[in-house]
Enzyme design. Structure first.
Site, short mmCIF file in Angstrom:
data_model
loop_
_atom_site.label_atom_id
_atom_site.label_comp_id
_atom_site.label_asym_id
_atom_site.label_seq_id
_atom_site.Cartn_x
_atom_site.Cartn_y
_atom_site.Cartn_z
N ASP A 37 0.81 -1.22 0.00
CA ASP A 37 0.00 0.00 0.00
C ASP A 37 0.85 1.27 0.00
O ASP A 37 2.02 1.25 0.37
CB ASP A 37 -0.87 0.05 1.26
CG ASP A 37 -2.06 -0.89 1.16
OD1 ASP A 37 -2.02 -1.79 0.31
OD2 ASP A 37 -3.01 -0.72 1.95
N ASP A 38 0.19 2.34 -0.37
CA ASP A 38 0.63 3.73 -0.17
C ASP A 38 1.68 4.24 -1.16
O ASP A 38 1.89 5.44 -1.28
CB ASP A 38 1.16 3.98 1.27
CG ASP A 38 0.08 3.78 2.32
OD1 ASP A 38 -1.08 3.56 1.92
OD2 ASP A 38 0.41 3.81 3.51
N HIS A 87 -5.75 3.13 -4.22
CA HIS A 87 -5.76 3.41 -2.77
C HIS A 87 -6.06 4.90 -2.55
O HIS A 87 -5.53 5.52 -1.64
CB HIS A 87 -4.41 3.01 -2.18
CG HIS A 87 -4.37 2.90 -0.68
ND1 HIS A 87 -5.41 2.36 0.06
CD2 HIS A 87 -3.40 3.24 0.22
CE1 HIS A 87 -5.08 2.39 1.36
NE2 HIS A 87 -3.86 2.93 1.48
N HIS A 91 -5.08 9.55 0.14
CA HIS A 91 -5.24 8.85 1.41
C HIS A 91 -6.19 9.50 2.43
O HIS A 91 -5.90 9.51 3.64
CB HIS A 91 -3.86 8.66 2.05
CG HIS A 91 -3.72 7.33 2.75
ND1 HIS A 91 -4.05 7.17 4.08
CD2 HIS A 91 -3.30 6.13 2.32
CE1 HIS A 91 -3.81 5.90 4.43
NE2 HIS A 91 -3.36 5.24 3.37
N HIS A 179 3.47 -2.32 3.27
CA HIS A 179 3.62 -0.95 2.75
C HIS A 179 5.00 -0.81 2.12
O HIS A 179 6.00 -0.90 2.84
CB HIS A 179 3.43 0.07 3.88
CG HIS A 179 2.09 -0.03 4.52
ND1 HIS A 179 1.78 -0.99 5.47
CD2 HIS A 179 0.94 0.69 4.33
CE1 HIS A 179 0.52 -0.85 5.84
NE2 HIS A 179 -0.01 0.15 5.16
ZN ZN Z 1 -2.77 3.27 3.22
#
Ligand code: ZN
Length: 577
Positions: A37-38, A87, A91, A179
């Site tokens: 993620d991210d 995603h 955020h 992540h």
């Molecule tokens: Zn995230």
């Protein structure tokens, strides 16, 4: 019998032992989906190197703003078979946004990912913080993917801890949350992957995890794992690319697993949602590079790309003629030679280099192909020189109708369409049928010639003009109420039955028995006006049904079928007096 049984038992025992030697495969492998993620971030390329080395496909839930910054990294992810996923753009907690704001977060990121995956690609979504509610579900327009393992890699910035947390919680069907914006996660997760591989885990994208377990993902619903359920639909198989010379080009055929779509390119370019979709064989000019993959979904559920280079040109196919009993072949050049073989009913000789015309005896077929250094062999071309001296390019001895077509053509009842083309599968028209019958009648002198015709659609000088006049004069065929004959209309089998019946009984005085129709399963489908004719012609064996016992009154009649039928009609006609 006893011996057979004991052999079978021995065979079963042998198979049983083979099975016992292997781990249980019925439920499939242990599957796990690793997700990052991210990102992307500064460590993502290193992660991709590690995944590539291990042959592992992962899923990346990216923030749109980072994807825009690391465009090349995103392109590489896609190219290497990872799944691109959404995603949001930057955020936010989606439960605090309006539907419009949520859609903007999603759509903005989708269009950035589209640069790699192609317009129309479809993306799964992971809501930041795993935070969602029913309003979020309605607004995102995609399945929402959560997780079943959280090793808290964002909290423990230590590779060994990350690894241990993953291994302690790993389970079949898991979605693992990581992540890739942390260097420690890159190291810890790659190390964990090595251990899990040793335990027999297979790494798949999120989309593959659910597909292989036979589970459908719906927009707006949330999913966190795909537990084993006894199902494994198996990985997406790579397609196969085959080629065959056609003229001076190559015809490419791609075969793939049922249910998948095939995407391909011809210029070596990478494949994505926008690539060409395969619909059937196509021809290419060489040299060319064909890339193809099979996909249930191009983003995350596709095979590895198969690449095949076709570097040589195809030799042009030779052109075969048979003239006055000699085989003459065109297509030899200084670079391309032609090889031919002549097969008779009894013997067959091998391929021979063609250098000059070859004397043939009737009753053989010839095949030939072009070949040369630096060329693919051309496709094989065939031609038949029939026992009765006909030349055919599309009728060969293995066809059931070969003898009938040969005889009908030799007697001039049905002529070919020139240059060896008989078109055996083409449908017979009304104009053609009366023409064929007219030719038989001229042979036998069975009926007088006609004197013109009353039809608006039968002009002078057509091949059927005289035959139509003859048919009407002798009451063999009639026209329609609007003064048309419709000579180009395909004749149905029941129409043909009527025309043949009127010819045979009216012109030839044939006495045909009745009672043929009752054996056909579809006898009730025969029109009333055609019943008597169909009944008599099937009783006399002139018209036969199909192998399932149907008369098929509304079907057309091919030229090959007509050849067989007309020869039977001719055999019934009385001798010339
Ligand atoms: Zn995230």
């Amino acid at each position: 019998m006893k011996r057979v049984l004991s052999f079978m038992l021995a065979l079963c025992a042998a198979l049983g032992m083979v099975c016992l030697g292997e781990p249980a495969q019925a439920a499939g492998k242990k599957l796990i989906a690793v997700t990052y993620d991210d990102g992307p971030g500064p460590y993502t390329e290193r992660l991709l190197d590690g995944l590539k080395k291990r042959g592992v496909k992962a899923t990346f839930f990216m923030q749109g703003m980072n994807a825009a910054r690391y465009e090349k990294t995103v392109a590489r992810m896609y190219r290497e078979g990872h799944q691109l996923a959404n995603h949001t753009y930057n955020h936010p907690d989606l439960t605090r946004l309006s539907a419009g704001e949520i859609q903007s977060q999603v759509n903005r990121t989708n269009s950035i990912l589209d640069k790699a995956a192609g317009k129309g690609a479809d993306y799964l979504l992971r809501p930041p913080y795993g935070s969602y509610n029913s309003a979020v579900g309605r607004a995102v327009g995609a399945p929402m993917i959560l997780w079943s393992i959280d090793p808290q890699d964002w909290l423990y910035r230590n590779a060994a801890t990350v690894k241990n947390n993953v291994l302690r919680n790993a389970h079949d069907g898991a979605v693992l949350l990581l992540h890739d914006i942390h260097s420690t996660t890159v190291d810890g997760s790659l190390s964990a992957i090595d251990s899990l591989k040793a335990q027999g885990y297979e790494f798949v994208t999120v989309r593959e995890l659910f597909r292989r377990r036979g589970r459908t993902l719906s927009a707006g619903s949330s999913y966190s794992q795909a537990n084993p359920n006894g199902k494994d639909l198996g990985p997406v198989q790579q397609p196969e690319i085959t080629s065959q010379p056609k003229g001076g080009q190559l015809e490419i055929t791609i075969t793939a697993q049922k249910g998948t779509a095939v995407y391909y390119s011809l210029d070596g370019s990478d494949l994505n949602q926008q690539s060409r979709r395969y619909t059937g064989p196509f021809t290419v000019q060489t040299p060319c590079t064909v890339k193809a993959c099979a996909a249930y979904n191009m983003n995350g559920s596709r095979s590895d790309t198969l690449e095949k280079k076709f570097d040589r040109p195809a030799a042009p196919a030779p052109v075969l003629h048979i003239e006055n009993g000699f085989l003459i072949i065109e297509g030899t050049t200084p670079e391309v030679a032609v090889y031919y073989s002549v097969s008779g009913a009894q013997d067959s000789n091998g391929n021979q280099l063609y250098t000059r015309p070859v004397a043939l005896v009737p009753g053989v077929r010839v095949s030939a192909y072009g070949a040369g250094e630096g060329y693919y062999n051309s496709a094989s071309v065939r031609i038949a020189y029939s026992p009765l001296g006909n030349v055919f390019r599309d009728v060969f001895p293995e066809a059931w109708y070969f003898d009938a077509v040969d005889k009908a053509a030799a007697e001039g009842i049905i002529q070919g369409q020139g240059d060896g083309v008989f078109a055996p599968k083409d449908s017979v028209t009304r104009g053609q049928l009366v023409t064929f019958l007219h030719r038989i009648s001229q042979e036998t002198g069975a009926a007088p010639a006609g004197e013109g015709n009353p039809f608006t659609d039968v002009p002078e000088g057509k091949y059927y003009t005289e035959a139509v006049a003859w048919a009407v004069e002798n009451d063999v065929a009639s026209g329609y109420e609007d003064y048309t004959f419709r000579p180009d209309r395909k004749v149905t089998r029941q129409e043909m039955a009527c025309i043949l019946y009127r010819y045979m009984t009216g012109c030839c005085g044939a006495a045909l028995s009745a009672g043929g129709l009752e054996s056909f399963r579809d006898r009730n489908a025969v029109a009333d006006w055609a019943k008597e004719a169909a009944d008599a012609l099937s009783a006399s064996g002139i018209l036969q049904g199909d192998t399932e016992g149907n008369f098929r009154p509304a079907d057309g009649c091919t030229r090959a079928e007509a050849a067989a039928v007309l020869l039977r009609v001719q055999g019934y006609a009385p001798p010339v007096i």
